[in-house]
Design an enzyme around this catalytic site. Structure first.
Site, PDB file in Angstrom:
ATOM      1  N   ARG A 107       1.587  -2.017  -0.389  1.00 39.55           N
ATOM      2  CA  ARG A 107       0.041   0.237   0.413  1.00 39.55           C
ATOM      3  C   ARG A 107       1.092   1.475  -0.147  1.00 39.55           C
ATOM      4  O   ARG A 107       2.077   1.333   0.877  1.00 39.55           O
ATOM      5  CB  ARG A 107      -0.914   0.167   1.236  1.00 39.55           C
ATOM      6  CG  ARG A 107      -1.878  -1.267   1.050  1.00 39.55           C
ATOM      7  CD  ARG A 107      -3.203  -0.431   0.271  1.00 39.55           C
ATOM      8  NE  ARG A 107      -3.456  -1.858  -0.605  1.00 39.55           N
ATOM      9  CZ  ARG A 107      -4.677  -1.644  -1.459  1.00 39.55           C
ATOM     10  NH1 ARG A 107      -4.779  -0.823  -2.194  1.00 39.55           N
ATOM     11  NH2 ARG A 107      -4.821  -2.835  -1.041  1.00 39.55           N
ATOM     12  N   GLU A 121      -2.379   8.345  -5.645  1.00 41.59           N
ATOM     13  CA  GLU A 121      -2.407   7.217  -6.885  1.00 41.59           C
ATOM     14  C   GLU A 121      -3.477   7.583  -8.217  1.00 41.59           C
ATOM     15  O   GLU A 121      -4.821   8.010  -7.169  1.00 41.59           O
ATOM     16  CB  GLU A 121      -2.671   6.291  -6.466  1.00 41.59           C
ATOM     17  CG  GLU A 121      -1.328   5.291  -6.246  1.00 41.59           C
ATOM     18  CD  GLU A 121      -1.787   3.699  -5.867  1.00 41.59           C
ATOM     19  OE1 GLU A 121      -3.167   3.497  -6.467  1.00 41.59           O
ATOM     20  OE2 GLU A 121      -1.411   3.330  -5.534  1.00 41.59           O
ATOM     21  N   HIS A 141       0.207   0.589 -10.449  1.00 42.29           N
ATOM     22  CA  HIS A 141      -0.571   0.375  -9.220  1.00 42.29           C
ATOM     23  C   HIS A 141      -1.012  -1.362 -10.691  1.00 42.29           C
ATOM     24  O   HIS A 141      -2.355  -1.902 -10.212  1.00 42.29           O
ATOM     25  CB  HIS A 141      -1.367   0.441  -8.858  1.00 42.29           C
ATOM     26  CG  HIS A 141      -2.184  -0.552  -7.574  1.00 42.29           C
ATOM     27  ND1 HIS A 141      -2.720   0.536  -6.259  1.00 42.29           N
ATOM     28  CD2 HIS A 141      -2.612  -1.485  -7.090  1.00 42.29           C
ATOM     29  CE1 HIS A 141      -2.773   0.302  -6.396  1.00 42.29           C
ATOM     30  NE2 HIS A 141      -2.844  -0.912  -6.162  1.00 42.29           N
TER      31      HIS A 141
END
Lengths: 321, 321
Positions: free
Chosen positions: A234, A263, A282
């Site tokens: 994370r 993000e 990601h």
């Protein structure tokens, strides 16, 4: 035992399919798929179980709720608010579905750094032939990987690291056994003492109050100047401003990241142009069979709930206190 | 048995050290280190063995020569000229010293392609956040690697591939056993039939008359449009003009190369800017302990030669006919 499972909105095409298939394949489940919050209010009061994200005002009405299936492998920190943490409901998640995909992604970073790809690919982009000296590679059989968070992803990564002769040290908040490939396991308190010995620091941990900002300026100074940080867990566990400074200052050897404090990482973020970074957007969990694996976990837990067996993928809510 | 070993010029600092250490550590060896070709002419006539590169006019004088240690793991094709191939001298090389380094380099390419790094790293260079769809990765447990040349490097690569669940098929000119991780082994004649089933085509072969241009336009059309070519062996085995066309035409999925028909690859070569390529500048063998490993092979063979035991790392000169 017949029980009632509420699929919480918002629904998506595949979650509607899951609701139908679940009603067909698991005996004893009554599935409700309320469309609006008003409908949820009606359905949740006598619900035994729910799938999805439940806001506090609905949780307050869910007096019978004993199982909540979270819709992610590691739901964002906000998913576990204080009322949910205190509530007797058992929360399960989708962890495990990404183990093979993410472990392969981690190994792609590990191998890329070991073989100098972080130097050679930028040179390739400049059409530049410039071999470094013959000894200038990281020899994996003499390297150590420190895996922070040894769940399913960390254990699979350890197994793969061991195939290359990498020595693996694990740090985990609760695990004490030694999975295949791990030579030592330590509690998080040992982290500062372990960082100076690592060539790879691999983070696979969720975002909890304890893990937020775990890697920042102070801990980067504890790492070897040649060591690589890899974060596929994370984004909130690594301070990107500090990381950027550590990379530019040569305090660490490089970083491979798939997750970020913000993000998408904004185009103007300095990390994009920091030296010795490999950045993916990601996608470490990307790969086939994810929806199939998610549905298998819901189905397995529905069967277990109906027959009073212990659920799989239970979340230790204490980590969110 | 006392024997005479000539170190052929040109000498380098470390080969001079080897000559001294060899004379100290191996009984029964007389080491000569002639500086000029004129000196070599004097020394070679009664030499039993030699280290280095021997030109035809000197080989013609080497009537007693029974062992020649080549100064490379896979000497360039010109090393084996017709007179040397026909000569009764046994040639040994340094193969094996790069096995771990090159296998790791191959796996860096394999993992990079499987995890989309050939797409994501160029985007990173443009500061572009652009994840592809969730299913768009190559799932290694459902992939097949075709390893062309299953010597020490190919076998170590097979073992590592198997750790990721990759199915490995080997093609080799002489090997018939199944090393750890290899599920099938075939002769080179089977190549055309095997190419359509491979997700990775991994070339670890030397440059011989038979292997020159082995991969060219015709064979690229046999590969899957999604498959990756990896060459860490010798550049002359892959036609770069054809490869560039196959990449630009989407006939294959990508290529990871460390060796090239022309080295250094010139800045204006089109391959630098072909899509889906990862190019390293002949560094796949880089890593520690190479000179130590080379010296160990010379020493081991000197001991064996002195006691009449079979040498290690013997070259099958028939491959150069």
């Amino acid at each position: 035992m017949t029980f009632k499972l509420v699929f919480l909105p918002p629904h998506r095409d595949h979650t509607r399919v899951w609701a139908e298939r679940l009603a067909e394949t698991v005996r004893d489940v009554r599935v409700a798929v309320p469309e609006t919050l008003e409908d949820v209010r009606m359905e949740i009061a006598d619900a035994d179980a729910a799938f999805g994200t439940i806001p506090p005002e609905l949780l307050a009405l869910a007096e019978k709720l004993r199982w909540l299936q979270a819709p992610a492998a590691a739901p964002a920190a906000g998913y576990y608010y204080p009322e949910l943490v205190r509530h007797p409901v058992v929360v399960t998640n989708f962890r495990g579905i990404f183990n093979d995909h993410i472990a392969a992604h981690i190994m792609a970073f590990v191998l890329a750094f070991a073989r100098g790809m972080h130097r050679y690919i930028p040179r390739q982009m400049r059409q530049e032939w410039k071999p470094d000296e013959e000894g200038g590679m990281l020899h994996l059989p003499e390297s150590t990987a420190l895996i922070i968070g040894v769940g399913g992803i960390g254990a699979e990564t350890a197994r793969l690291c061991a195939a290359f002769g990498i020595r693996v040290i694990g740090v985990d908040v609760s695990r004490e056994d030694l999975p295949d490939g791990v030579s030592e396991m330590h509690a998080p308190e040992a982290l500062d003492g372990l960082l100076p010995g690592a060539d790879f620091v691999i983070m696979t941990i969720p975002h909890t109050p304890q893990t937020e900002g775990m890697m920042g300026a102070r801990r980067f100074t504890l790492m070897k100047p040649s060591a690589f940080l890899i974060n596929i867990g994370r984004g909130m566990t690594v301070r990107l401003h500090d990381l950027d400074a550590a990379l530019r200052g040569g305090e660490i050897g490089g970083a491979g990241l798939d997750v970020y404090e913000v993000e998408p990482l904004p185009p103007e973020h300095p990390l994009w142009t920091a030296p010795n970074v490999l950045l993916t957007p990601h996608v470490a969990g990307h790969g086939p069979y994810l929806d199939e694996r998610r549905f298998e976990i819901i189905t397995e837990n529905a069967r277990r709930f109906a027959t009073g067996q212990p659920l799989i993928n239970i979340v230790d809510k204490a980590n969110w206190f």
